[in-house]
Design an enzyme around this catalytic site. Structure first.
Site, PDB file in Angstrom:
ATOM      1  CD  GLU A   1       0.824   0.389   2.959  1.00  0.00           C
ATOM      2  OE1 GLU A   1       0.758   1.634   2.941  1.00  0.00           O
ATOM      3  OE2 GLU A   1       1.831  -0.243   3.346  1.00  0.00           O
TER       4      GLU A   1
ATOM      5  CD  GLU B   1       7.270   1.871  -1.550  1.00  0.00           C
ATOM      6  OE1 GLU B   1       7.931   1.065  -2.230  1.00  0.00           O
ATOM      7  OE2 GLU B   1       7.609   3.054  -1.392  1.00  0.00           O
TER       8      GLU B   1
END
Lengths: 353, 353
Positions: free
Chosen positions: A176, A319
């Site tokens: 994310e 991420e």
């Protein structure tokens, strides 16, 4: 939409533990002392059980990085300005972010999913456009999302999982990007796991002491403001979540519904996983927790879940970086399972008895 | 031979810590919150310092699995019979051992080094013949090796490192195969680090309670029998070591002498690393400890060394399996260092100030 959501939850089947005998027998026949591959054997067992076979394959891996903005960023809970969310999406599309490097190394395909960034992106082969709205509302003043928006985001994530399954992917990973998103993640943990806010609130990307105090206060206020709408896991996710978190939750539910294991990244992704588990407890049998985040609070969350993450590298980047690294360990365990010689085939003596 | 051994030790240079400023500046310019890659940043820093450059490369990796037999196996300290040593060497040459699978995955070339297996092997492209003798003597009755044999084994390992360096390998890994070799490794730890034998003696490949008690007694007896010959690290290694352990010690010293970092596998390889550090303390700046072994005692040893291993997967197999897995994490850290975009190049905003 709500019907399809209920169907999704209903379609998640329990795993078949009866396979464990055959899997363990194969692990014990590999040319090594019994159990000497430690947690790699546990990982292989879990992967086999999740995929429903004692003859596993792991050929195609994909990592989805879900991005969204958060209204609560206006409360000053992050060290970085909100415009970093679209900037980092562009960095990922350009191949320069950490997750690009690590997914390349892991041999995993990478896609960035715009669930709700406060920016309009042009088309790009790596970008999936699933924008529900331009960022969530400020949860410190009311619900971050409506129930409909939350279900829409969940279903978007689930459909990506179903599509990946249809394309032959064996293993999915979560990641994310969303400035301020440790704030909703912490709020979700506090409510869903019953943990005091202050005990699990950390510095995110690097706020100072005053920022940390403000963050605790904002999270406590958000929970208080939304107190009337926290009766079900879906309500909690809507009130205190975010669009990338709901998307990850949906990816996990979708993957579980078709027996595809998911590698969960760090602090934010785990919050999405907790939502998924609260929506359907059977989901946990399809999840690998990739790493122990350096974000304060993740250790307590892992203990609450009874989970021991695969790696412990003090990462706090998100991420999907931890998921990409752990994918390599999971792949190692499956390669060992598939490629090692057996005692009988290799002519190696067993233990003295 | 002794002259060349002294030259080897003298040729190990201290690392240049002045590079750390430039390395840290580059790490801090990568598009991520400061320090958010955690231990991957520490690994990149150490690798750069060890290789003497702020612009590191990691293109070629090689893992050496050193094999030897141990006279002390006759004391019944292992769960497996001694003939498993050559059987497992054949399994490695055939590609079916765990280390074959994991070095393939890591993209590391693999060679097996016969330092002293009690068996004559035919030539094989993956086998390096460096046999000093057909296994060590029983250390419970006297020195395992003579000083000359020990130096010969060390120099054989060092020459493999120098050869690999000349061939362009950037990173080396250690591994071993030798039935009963947790017994000499434990004896070495006890003497070199001053730790009580019973506190660090474990079950190796899987002995039972009675075997564990016998193993402690055999190690204590070995130390007592050799008490007169334990004045220097070299004497300790000769009296209580083994040929694969001396070979690994030599590989480490040779690699350090040419600035090539070494990934140290688990319990046995760490004992060889302790010997190397005791012979030249500068060696430690070139070493990565790959994983925390599940062998009882390794945790205490790591604490004594002030080291935090990269992985913690409950492995207790040896062969270099932990080193091969950790190589991928080290490679990840160097890829991140080399391939990530910088804040200036990517147009990403920095922290709020």
């Amino acid at each position: 939409m709500t019907d399809r959501f209920q169907q999704l939850l209903a379609s998640i089947k329990p795993v078949d533990m009866n396979l464990s005998g055959a899997i363990q027998a194969h692990l014990d026949d590999l040319t090594k002392p019994l159990g000497s591959l430690g947690r790699l054997e546990e990982v292989a067992m879990k992967y086999c059980i999740a995929t429903g076979t004692a003859e596993p394959s792991l050929a195609k891996k994909k990592l989805f990085c879900f991005a969204a903005d958060h209204g609560v960023a206006a409360e000053g809970v992050s060290a970085y300005p909100a415009e970093v969310t679209p900037q980092m999406v562009y960095n990922m599309l350009g191949g320069g972010a950490a997750i690009n490097v690590l997914s390349r190394q892991a041999g995993a395909d990478l896609e960035v999913v715009d669930m709700g960034v406060n920016h309009d992106f042009a088309d790009h082969p790596m970008l999936r456009k699933r924008k529900v709205r331009y960022g969530s509302s400020n949860m410190a003043a009311g619900p971050a999302l409506t129930i409909d928006q939350t279900v829409q985001a969940i279903m978007a994530g689930a459909e990506l999982a179903l599509e990946a399954h249809a394309q032959g992917y064996d293993l999915l990973g979560t990641g994310e990007m969303g400035i301020a998103n440790t704030t909703p993640a912490t709020a979700l943990y506090s409510v869903l796991l019953g943990v005091p806010v202050a005990s699990i609130t950390g510095r995110g990307t690097g706020i100072d002491d005053a920022g940390l105090q403000r963050k605790v206060e904002v999270i406590e206020r958000s929970i208080e403001v939304n107190r009337a709408n926290l009766s079900t896991p879906l309500e909690v996710l809507a009130a205190l979540g975010g669009l990338e978190i709901a998307g990850i939750c949906g990816l996990i539910l979708g993957a579980a519904s078709v027996g595809v294991p998911v590698v969960v990244d760090g602090f934010i992704s785990t919050a999405a996983a907790v939502c998924a588990i609260k929506l359907s407890c059977k989901t946990s049998d399809y999840l690998f927790f990739s790493h122990l985040s350096n974000e304060q609070g993740h250790r307590a969350v892992m203990q609450k879940l009874g989970a021991r993450p695969i790696l412990d590298l003090d990462l706090r980047l998100g991420e999907g970086t931890g998921a990409a690294l752990a994918m390599q360990v999971i792949e190692a365990s499956i390669k060992l399972y598939r490629e090692m010689a057996t005692f009988s085939s290799a002519g190696v003596s067993g233990k003295n008895d």
